[in-house]
Motif scaffolding. Structure first.
Motif, PDB file in Angstrom:
ATOM      1  N   VAL A 116     -26.005  55.345 -62.751  1.00  0.00           N
ATOM      2  CA  VAL A 116     -27.204  54.522 -62.548  1.00  0.00           C
ATOM      3  C   VAL A 116     -27.575  53.828 -63.847  1.00  0.00           C
ATOM      4  CG1 VAL A 116     -29.652  54.547 -61.927  1.00  0.00           C
ATOM      5  CG2 VAL A 116     -28.041  56.000 -60.686  1.00  0.00           C
ATOM      6  N   TYR A 117     -27.420  54.537 -64.955  1.00  0.00           N
ATOM      7  CA  TYR A 117     -27.722  53.948 -66.268  1.00  0.00           C
ATOM      8  C   TYR A 117     -26.816  52.752 -66.536  1.00  0.00           C
ATOM      9  CZ  TYR A 117     -28.180  53.454 -71.314  1.00  0.00           C
ATOM     10  OH  TYR A 117     -28.380  52.942 -72.576  1.00  0.00           O
ATOM     11  N   VAL A 118     -25.531  52.899 -66.265  1.00  0.00           N
ATOM     12  CA  VAL A 118     -24.576  51.820 -66.503  1.00  0.00           C
ATOM     13  C   VAL A 118     -24.894  50.608 -65.634  1.00  0.00           C
ATOM     14  CG1 VAL A 118     -22.156  51.116 -66.206  1.00  0.00           C
ATOM     15  CG2 VAL A 118     -22.695  53.309 -67.278  1.00  0.00           C
ATOM     16  N   TYR A 119     -25.096  50.830 -64.337  1.00  0.00           N
ATOM     17  CA  TYR A 119     -25.293  49.704 -63.429  1.00  0.00           C
ATOM     18  C   TYR A 119     -26.676  49.062 -63.567  1.00  0.00           C
ATOM     19  CZ  TYR A 119     -20.855  50.245 -61.021  1.00  0.00           C
ATOM     20  OH  TYR A 119     -19.513  50.275 -60.715  1.00  0.00           O
ATOM     21  N   SER A 120     -27.683  49.835 -63.940  1.00  0.00           N
ATOM     22  CA  SER A 120     -28.997  49.227 -64.179  1.00  0.00           C
ATOM     23  C   SER A 120     -28.969  48.377 -65.442  1.00  0.00           C
ATOM     24  CB  SER A 120     -30.084  50.299 -64.275  1.00  0.00           C
ATOM     25  OG  SER A 120     -29.826  51.206 -65.341  1.00  0.00           O
ATOM     26  N   ASN A 121     -28.179  48.790 -66.434  1.00  0.00           N
ATOM     27  CA  ASN A 121     -28.010  47.982 -67.644  1.00  0.00           C
ATOM     28  C   ASN A 121     -27.294  46.680 -67.312  1.00  0.00           C
ATOM     29  OD1 ASN A 121     -25.975  47.244 -70.041  1.00  0.00           O
ATOM     30  ND2 ASN A 121     -27.822  48.111 -70.939  1.00  0.00           N
ATOM     31  N   ILE A 122     -26.220  46.776 -66.531  1.00  0.00           N
ATOM     32  CA  ILE A 122     -25.499  45.573 -66.118  1.00  0.00           C
ATOM     33  C   ILE A 122     -26.413  44.659 -65.313  1.00  0.00           C
ATOM     34  CG2 ILE A 122     -23.595  44.708 -64.705  1.00  0.00           C
ATOM     35  CD1 ILE A 122     -22.056  47.252 -65.413  1.00  0.00           C
ATOM     36  N   GLY A 123     -27.185  45.249 -64.387  1.00  0.00           N
ATOM     37  CA  GLY A 123     -28.086  44.468 -63.566  1.00  0.00           C
ATOM     38  C   GLY A 123     -29.144  43.746 -64.386  1.00  0.00           C
ATOM     39  N   PHE A 124     -29.645  44.410 -65.426  1.00  0.00           N
ATOM     40  CA  PHE A 124     -30.657  43.790 -66.286  1.00  0.00           C
ATOM     41  C   PHE A 124     -30.099  42.521 -66.925  1.00  0.00           C
ATOM     42  CE2 PHE A 124     -33.136  43.032 -70.057  1.00  0.00           C
ATOM     43  CZ  PHE A 124     -34.423  43.384 -69.708  1.00  0.00           C
ATOM     44  N   HIS A 125     -28.882  42.601 -67.430  1.00  0.00           N
ATOM     45  CA  HIS A 125     -28.277  41.426 -68.058  1.00  0.00           C
ATOM     46  C   HIS A 125     -27.915  40.362 -67.025  1.00  0.00           C
ATOM     47  CE1 HIS A 125     -28.094  42.917 -72.177  1.00  0.00           C
ATOM     48  NE2 HIS A 125     -27.704  44.084 -71.703  1.00  0.00           N
ATOM     49  N   MET A 126     -27.657  40.800 -65.805  1.00  0.00           N
ATOM     50  CA  MET A 126     -27.314  39.850 -64.755  1.00  0.00           C
ATOM     51  C   MET A 126     -28.499  38.975 -64.363  1.00  0.00           C
ATOM     52  SD  MET A 126     -25.045  38.569 -62.846  1.00  0.00           S
ATOM     53  CE  MET A 126     -25.025  37.484 -61.432  1.00  0.00           C
ATOM     54  N   THR A 127     -29.722  39.370 -64.708  1.00  0.00           N
ATOM     55  CA  THR A 127     -30.891  38.551 -64.392  1.00  0.00           C
ATOM     56  C   THR A 127     -30.855  37.208 -65.116  1.00  0.00           C
ATOM     57  OG1 THR A 127     -32.190  39.627 -66.136  1.00  0.00           O
ATOM     58  CG2 THR A 127     -32.363  40.547 -63.909  1.00  0.00           C
ATOM     59  N   ALA A 128     -29.946  37.064 -66.082  1.00  0.00           N
ATOM     60  CA  ALA A 128     -29.757  35.756 -66.720  1.00  0.00           C
ATOM     61  C   ALA A 128     -29.383  34.700 -65.680  1.00  0.00           C
ATOM     62  CB  ALA A 128     -28.672  35.851 -67.793  1.00  0.00           C
ATOM     63  N   TYR A 129     -28.816  35.137 -64.573  1.00  0.00           N
ATOM     64  CA  TYR A 129     -28.459  34.220 -63.478  1.00  0.00           C
ATOM     65  C   TYR A 129     -29.676  33.413 -63.040  1.00  0.00           C
ATOM     66  CZ  TYR A 129     -27.094  32.737 -58.760  1.00  0.00           C
ATOM     67  OH  TYR A 129     -26.843  31.994 -57.635  1.00  0.00           O
ATOM     68  N   TRP A 130     -30.825  34.074 -62.901  1.00  0.00           N
ATOM     69  CA  TRP A 130     -32.044  33.381 -62.463  1.00  0.00           C
ATOM     70  C   TRP A 130     -32.702  32.623 -63.605  1.00  0.00           C
ATOM     71  CZ3 TRP A 130     -31.958  38.650 -60.355  1.00  0.00           C
ATOM     72  CH2 TRP A 130     -31.557  38.682 -59.018  1.00  0.00           C
ATOM     73  N   ASP A 131     -32.568  33.111 -64.830  1.00  0.00           N
ATOM     74  CA  ASP A 131     -33.172  32.422 -65.968  1.00  0.00           C
ATOM     75  C   ASP A 131     -32.528  31.059 -66.216  1.00  0.00           C
ATOM     76  OD1 ASP A 131     -35.039  34.417 -66.595  1.00  0.00           O
ATOM     77  OD2 ASP A 131     -33.572  35.541 -67.764  1.00  0.00           O
ATOM     78  N   PHE A 132     -31.219  30.958 -65.977  1.00  0.00           N
ATOM     79  CA  PHE A 132     -30.487  29.718 -66.252  1.00  0.00           C
ATOM     80  C   PHE A 132     -29.780  29.202 -64.995  1.00  0.00           C
ATOM     81  CE2 PHE A 132     -30.345  32.388 -70.131  1.00  0.00           C
ATOM     82  CZ  PHE A 132     -31.187  31.617 -70.931  1.00  0.00           C
ATOM     83  N   ILE A 133     -30.434  29.333 -63.875  1.00  0.00           N
ATOM     84  CA  ILE A 133     -29.796  29.017 -62.597  1.00  0.00           C
ATOM     85  C   ILE A 133     -29.420  27.540 -62.484  1.00  0.00           C
ATOM     86  CG2 ILE A 133     -31.937  28.515 -61.341  1.00  0.00           C
ATOM     87  CD1 ILE A 133     -30.693  30.094 -58.970  1.00  0.00           C
ATOM     88  N   SER A 134     -30.119  26.644 -63.184  1.00  0.00           N
ATOM     89  CA  SER A 134     -29.822  25.217 -63.100  1.00  0.00           C
ATOM     90  C   SER A 134     -28.986  24.714 -64.270  1.00  0.00           C
ATOM     91  CB  SER A 134     -31.127  24.409 -63.036  1.00  0.00           C
ATOM     92  OG  SER A 134     -31.872  24.591 -64.225  1.00  0.00           O
ATOM     93  N   ALA A 135     -28.493  25.627 -65.103  1.00  0.00           N
ATOM     94  CA  ALA A 135     -27.771  25.228 -66.315  1.00  0.00           C
ATOM     95  C   ALA A 135     -26.288  25.036 -66.043  1.00  0.00           C
ATOM     96  CB  ALA A 135     -27.969  26.257 -67.417  1.00  0.00           C
ATOM     97  N   ASN A 136     -25.681  24.161 -66.845  1.00  0.00           N
ATOM     98  CA  ASN A 136     -24.244  23.940 -66.834  1.00  0.00           C
ATOM     99  C   ASN A 136     -23.670  24.304 -68.191  1.00  0.00           C
ATOM    100  OD1 ASN A 136     -23.889  22.849 -64.196  1.00  0.00           O
ATOM    101  ND2 ASN A 136     -24.811  20.937 -64.906  1.00  0.00           N
ATOM    102  N   LEU A 137     -22.461  24.809 -68.176  1.00  0.00           N
ATOM    103  CA  LEU A 137     -21.728  25.084 -69.409  1.00  0.00           C
ATOM    104  C   LEU A 137     -20.647  24.019 -69.554  1.00  0.00           C
ATOM    105  CD1 LEU A 137     -20.994  26.928 -71.829  1.00  0.00           C
ATOM    106  CD2 LEU A 137     -19.507  28.197 -70.267  1.00  0.00           C
ATOM    107  N   TYR A 138     -20.649  23.305 -70.690  1.00  0.00           N
ATOM    108  CA  TYR A 138     -19.692  22.226 -70.916  1.00  0.00           C
ATOM    109  C   TYR A 138     -18.685  22.621 -71.994  1.00  0.00           C
ATOM    110  CZ  TYR A 138     -22.627  19.100 -68.164  1.00  0.00           C
ATOM    111  OH  TYR A 138     -23.333  18.527 -67.139  1.00  0.00           O
TER     112      TYR A 138
END
Length: 264
Positions: free
Chosen positions: A230-252
């Motif tokens: 649970v510790y491992v996956y909650s840590n991964i999930g926390f970092h995955m929230t970047a998906y919503w923070d930069f949902i409209s961003a493009n990487l060039y």
């Protein structure tokens, strides 16, 4: 889906370029999902493989009592091919994570008031320290070099928990400015929930570990292992929230300008 090629000078690209040269554009959301899948699937593979082919060895402890789940260190660091798979997963996902750490720093510096911008730099340092510690404890297992592994693990726990707290503080500050989008508000909500899950799981892991070593009860060490999961996956999930923070961003990707982000 493959990366999209597009002219930087085209309308809607979000980046102006008078030379008309082409660049490779990748949606940040796709990059985030691909990046997080490496540790998610890598860790799952290690646990399942250990249960199928190393069950007795991986669940064995000094207490000599029955357990049904291997600990984190036993699942990812003691046997092959689990060790190789986990090291590969961490090393492949690390470069995008470093890039995202600096992306967050620039994002938060642009949002925070001048007197709070130091929080953005602190969060970036903690994020990089956390990721570097993860790489260290992955490459140097407790069997190879116990002292280095112990130092990296301790640093990882402290840096990751501190980073989560600082990021929640930053989110509260930006919320006061009333400039957050709906996706960013969703990100804040899940960050808080995942932080609570992360904190509870590490506390439970400590409790079950002490109880196992004190009383040698059947299955308690497996509860310790489950808390680690649970510790491992909650840590991964926390970092995955970047998906919503930069949902409209493009990487060039551009040969002349290098790698850069742009929002639509």
């Amino acid at each position: 889906m493959l990366p999209q090629y597009e002219r930087l000078g085209d309308s809607g690209s979000g980046v102006a370029d008078q030379t008309g040269r082409s660049a490779i554009r990748i949606r940040f959301g796709k990059l985030a999902v691909i990046t997080v899948m490496f540790p998610v699937l890598g860790f799952l593979f290690c646990v399942v493989w250990s249960l199928l082919y190393n069950f007795d060895q991986a669940n064995s402890t000094h207490c000599l009592v029955y357990n049904f789940l291997p600990s984190l260190s036993a699942a990812i660091g003691n046997y092959q091919p689990q060790r190789f798979v986990w090291q590969f997963s961490v090393l492949v996902h690390a470069p995008p994570r470093y890039a995202i750490a600096f992306l967050y720093k620039n994002f938060h510096v642009g949002l925070l008031r001048k007197r709070r911008k130091e929080l953005a730099y602190l969060a970036c340092i903690l994020n990089i320290t956390e990721l570097s510690s993860l790489v260290g404890l992955t490459m140097w297992t407790s069997i190879d070099n116990y002292e280095v592994h112990k130092f990296c693990f301790t640093t990882f726990v402290i840096a990751s928990m501190s980073y989560m707290i600082i990021l929640i503080i930053i989110n509260r500050a930006t919320r006061e400015l009333d400039i957050l989008s709906a996706s960013e508000k969703k990100s804040i909500k899940y960050k808080k929930r995942l932080f609570v899950a992360n904190l509870c799981s590490i506390l439970l892991a400590v409790y079950f570990f002490i109880r196992h070593n004190t009383y040698c009860e059947r299955g308690v060490y497996s509860l310790f292992a489950l808390s680690e999961y649970v510790y491992v996956y909650s840590n991964i999930g926390f970092h995955m929230t970047a998906y919503w923070d930069f949902i409209s961003a493009n990487l060039y990707f551009d040969w002349r300008n290098g790698i850069h982000f742009s929002s639509i």
